[in-house]
Each structure stands twice: as structure tokens, then as C-alpha cells.
Design an enzyme around this catalytic site. Structure first.
Site, PDB file in Angstrom:
ATOM      1  N   ARG A  66       0.815  -1.218   0.000  1.00 18.98           N
ATOM      2  CA  ARG A  66       0.000   0.000   0.000  1.00 18.98           C
ATOM      3  C   ARG A  66       0.850   1.270   0.000  1.00 18.98           C
ATOM      4  NH1 ARG A  66      -4.707   2.098   0.198  1.00 18.98           N
ATOM      5  NH2 ARG A  66      -6.362   0.653  -0.214  1.00 18.98           N
ATOM      6  N   MET A  91     -12.446   5.272  -5.869  1.00 22.44           N
ATOM      7  CA  MET A  91     -12.904   4.325  -4.848  1.00 22.44           C
ATOM      8  C   MET A  91     -11.773   3.760  -3.990  1.00 22.44           C
ATOM      9  SD  MET A  91     -16.016   4.649  -4.975  1.00 22.44           S
ATOM     10  CE  MET A  91     -17.544   4.826  -5.877  1.00 22.44           C
ATOM     11  N   VAL A  94      -6.850   7.508  -0.300  1.00 20.36           N
ATOM     12  CA  VAL A  94      -5.474   7.971  -0.529  1.00 20.36           C
ATOM     13  C   VAL A  94      -4.697   7.759   0.777  1.00 20.36           C
ATOM     14  CG1 VAL A  94      -6.048   9.605  -2.351  1.00 20.36           C
ATOM     15  CG2 VAL A  94      -6.089  10.372   0.023  1.00 20.36           C
ATOM     16  N   ASN A 108     -13.248  15.654  -2.135  1.00 19.80           N
ATOM     17  CA  ASN A 108     -13.948  14.464  -2.600  1.00 19.80           C
ATOM     18  C   ASN A 108     -15.428  14.794  -2.673  1.00 19.80           C
ATOM     19  OD1 ASN A 108     -14.543  11.831  -3.323  1.00 19.80           O
ATOM     20  ND2 ASN A 108     -13.879  10.910  -1.394  1.00 19.80           N
ATOM     21  N   THR A 109     -16.152  14.011  -3.409  1.00 19.41           N
ATOM     22  CA  THR A 109     -17.592  14.197  -3.477  1.00 19.41           C
ATOM     23  C   THR A 109     -18.259  12.876  -3.111  1.00 19.41           C
ATOM     24  OG1 THR A 109     -19.385  14.452  -5.049  1.00 19.41           O
ATOM     25  CG2 THR A 109     -17.218  14.200  -5.989  1.00 19.41           C
ATOM     26  N   HIS A 110     -19.337  12.987  -2.359  1.00 22.89           N
ATOM     27  CA  HIS A 110     -19.978  11.786  -1.817  1.00 22.89           C
ATOM     28  C   HIS A 110     -21.481  11.841  -2.090  1.00 22.89           C
ATOM     29  CE1 HIS A 110     -20.403   8.323   0.734  1.00 22.89           C
ATOM     30  NE2 HIS A 110     -21.418   8.914   1.341  1.00 22.89           N
ATOM     31  N   ALA A 143      -7.594  11.725   6.682  1.00 19.80           N
ATOM     32  CA  ALA A 143      -7.179  10.319   6.735  1.00 19.80           C
ATOM     33  C   ALA A 143      -8.348   9.359   6.992  1.00 19.80           C
ATOM     34  CB  ALA A 143      -6.107  10.138   7.811  1.00 19.80           C
ATOM     35  N   GLY A 144      -9.518   9.888   7.357  1.00 20.63           N
ATOM     36  CA  GLY A 144     -10.656   9.011   7.646  1.00 20.63           C
ATOM     37  C   GLY A 144     -11.458   8.674   6.394  1.00 20.63           C
ATOM     38  N   ASP A 146     -14.517   9.524   4.568  1.00 22.26           N
ATOM     39  CA  ASP A 146     -15.583  10.525   4.405  1.00 22.26           C
ATOM     40  C   ASP A 146     -15.791  11.376   5.669  1.00 22.26           C
ATOM     41  OD1 ASP A 146     -15.915   9.445   1.859  1.00 22.26           O
ATOM     42  OD2 ASP A 146     -17.495   8.080   2.491  1.00 22.26           O
TER      43      ASP A 146
HETATM   44  C1  GAR Z   1     -20.461   9.581  -7.498  1.00 20.80           C
HETATM   45  O1  GAR Z   1     -21.785   9.519  -7.044  1.00 20.80           O
HETATM   46  C2  GAR Z   1     -19.501   9.772  -6.335  1.00 20.80           C
HETATM   47  O2  GAR Z   1     -19.987  10.586  -5.319  1.00 20.80           O
HETATM   48  C3  GAR Z   1     -19.366   8.365  -5.852  1.00 20.80           C
HETATM   49  O3  GAR Z   1     -19.224   7.622  -7.036  1.00 20.80           O
HETATM   50  C4  GAR Z   1     -19.983   8.255  -8.063  1.00 20.80           C
HETATM   51  C5  GAR Z   1     -19.076   8.433  -9.253  1.00 20.80           C
HETATM   52  O4  GAR Z   1     -19.801   8.757 -10.395  1.00 20.80           O
HETATM   53  N1  GAR Z   1     -18.245   8.249  -4.975  1.00 20.80           N
HETATM   54  C6  GAR Z   1     -18.290   7.549  -3.843  1.00 20.80           C
HETATM   55  O5  GAR Z   1     -19.247   6.898  -3.502  1.00 20.80           O
HETATM   56  C7  GAR Z   1     -17.019   7.595  -3.029  1.00 20.80           C
HETATM   57  N2  GAR Z   1     -17.247   7.079  -1.721  1.00 20.80           N
HETATM   58  P1  GAR Z   1     -19.065   8.945 -11.807  1.00 20.80           P
HETATM   59  O6  GAR Z   1     -18.054   7.804 -11.957  1.00 20.80           O
HETATM   60  O7  GAR Z   1     -20.160   8.876 -12.797  1.00 20.80           O
HETATM   61  O8  GAR Z   1     -18.383  10.280 -11.789  1.00 20.80           O
END
Ligand code: GAR
Length: 192
Positions: A66, A91, A94, A108-110, A143-144, A146
Site C-alpha cells: 500500500r 474508490m 489515498v 472528494n464528493t460523496h 485520513a478518515g 468521508d
Molecule cells: C459519485 O456519485 C460519487 O460521489 C461516488 O461515485 C460516483 C461516481 O460517479 N463516490 C463515492 O461513492 C465515493 N465514496 P461517476 O463515476 O459517474 O463520476
């Protein structure tokens, strides 16, 4: 200041596409200078190539080292002199080397309203819990899992006949716009 951004993807890459489209429309105060992936099947790579953006792939082999993966991934991103890193459906977590270099400037976006429903299955978990409102969160990566500082959120209603897929797709519509808006806000803050 137009930010130089690296976008990291694992899958479809529709969030990346939203950034590339906004850049092409001159509504993004940033330039996507590199797209990195942890697997060579990530469709986001093709989207980057189509837009003429350089790409790299650095797969993590299950059971592999890793720390070595983290160091090499960090090196590949750092080679592009970036101001901001955007995880867009990336996914993998880091690692410490990455955060040592890019901590405080990685977002990041969740697909849920954090701190509710963190992890890999935000839409599925929200649906299973029976919430009537969920949404999307853009946050600073720490580091966590989300857990970082929340930068922006938008609510999305859960409809009575939603499946995981229909809910996730509706969230992603909000998510794409929120990500573009947040990158622009960060660029604006860099100006002041
Ligand atoms: C998005 O909804 C993003 O938030 C999620 O994967 C999707 C990617 O969509 N990420 C996570 O769940 C991370 N924990 P995309 O590949 O169409 O951009």
C-alpha cells in the site's frame, strides 16, 4: 486564479465530464491538467483522452504494498504541478504520502449528506434506512473515511418508488453541479 486540477477516477467519470464540460464552456475557473485512475477500465480515462487531457493509471494489486502504491500515485500527481486534487468517484483511500503532499487541497464528493451514510454505498444505505431526504456532499479529504471538513452540500428528495440506481442518478445530477460550483468557489478564494 484558474486552478490547475488533477481529477482521480475509478469508474464512469460523469463527475469528471461535468468538470471538462464546464471548462470547455468557460464556466470553470480551473484547468484539468491530468486525470489519474486506479484501474485501466475506468471510463473516465476515455473522457479525459477525448478532451486531450493527459492520463495515468496506477493500479493497486490486491495484497500489494500500500505504501509503495501511495508513494507512486503521489509522484504521478505531483509531476503535474497541481493546485487542487478532485476525487471524482475514486474508490480508493489515498494514503499518508498523498495527504502529506496534497492534504488541505484534496476534495472528494460523496452521494449522501455526510456525516450520514459514509462509505461505498451512500444511496443504497440511505434507501435502506428509509430517509426521505438525502443528497450530496463535497468535503476536504483527511485520513478518515468521508470524515473531512464539509465544504458544500445539496439536498435531494428520495421518491417513493426509487431504486438505488434511480436515486443515485438523481443525486449525481445535483453532485455534478455542486462540484463545479465548489471548484469555482475554491478558485475564487485563491484570488482573495
Ligand atoms: C459519485 O456519485 C460519487 O460521489 C461516488 O461515485 C460516483 C461516481 O460517479 N463516490 C463515492 O461513492 C465515493 N465514496 P461517476 O463515476 O459517474 O463520476
Amino acid at each position: 486564479m484558474a486552478l490547475r486540477i488533477a481529477v482521480l477516477v475509478s469508474g464512469t467519470g460523469s463527475l469528471l465530464q461535468a468538470l471538462l464540460d464546464a471548462e470547455a464552456d468557460h464556466t470553470l475557473n480551473a484547468t484539468v491538467v491530468v486525470v489519474g485512475a486506479d484501474n485501466d477500465a475506468a471510463q473516465g480515462l476515455g473522457r479525459a483522452e477525448q478532451a486531450g487531457v493527459p492520463t495515468f493509471v496506477h493500479p493497486f494489486v490486491k495484497g500489494g504494498d500500500r505504501a509503495a502504491w501511495d508513494a507512486e500515485f503521489t509522484r504521478q500527481v505531483a509531476a503535474h504541478d497541481v493546485d487542487l486534487v478532485v476525487l471524482a468517484g475514486f474508490m480508493k483511500l489515498v494514503g499518508p504520502a498523498f495527504l502529506g503532499r496534497f492534504g488541505g487541497r484534496t476534495i472528494n464528493t460523496h452521494p449522501a449528506l455526510l456525516p450520514s451514510f459514509p462509505g461505498m454505498h451512500g444511496p443504497r444505505d440511505a434507501l435502506a434506512h428509509g430517509v426521505k431526504i438525502t443528497g450530496t456532499t463535497v468535503f476536504e479529504v483527511d485520513a478518515g473515511v468521508d470524515t473531512g471538513r464539509i465544504l458544500a452540500q445539496e439536498a435531494v428528495p428520495v421518491l417513493p418508488d426509487d431504486s438505488v440506481e434511480s436515486l443515485h442518478e438523481r443525486i449525481k445530477v445535483a453532485e455534478r453541479a455542486l462540484l463545479v460550483r465548489t471548484v469555482n468557489e475554491l478558485a475564487h478564494q485563491g484570488d482573495s
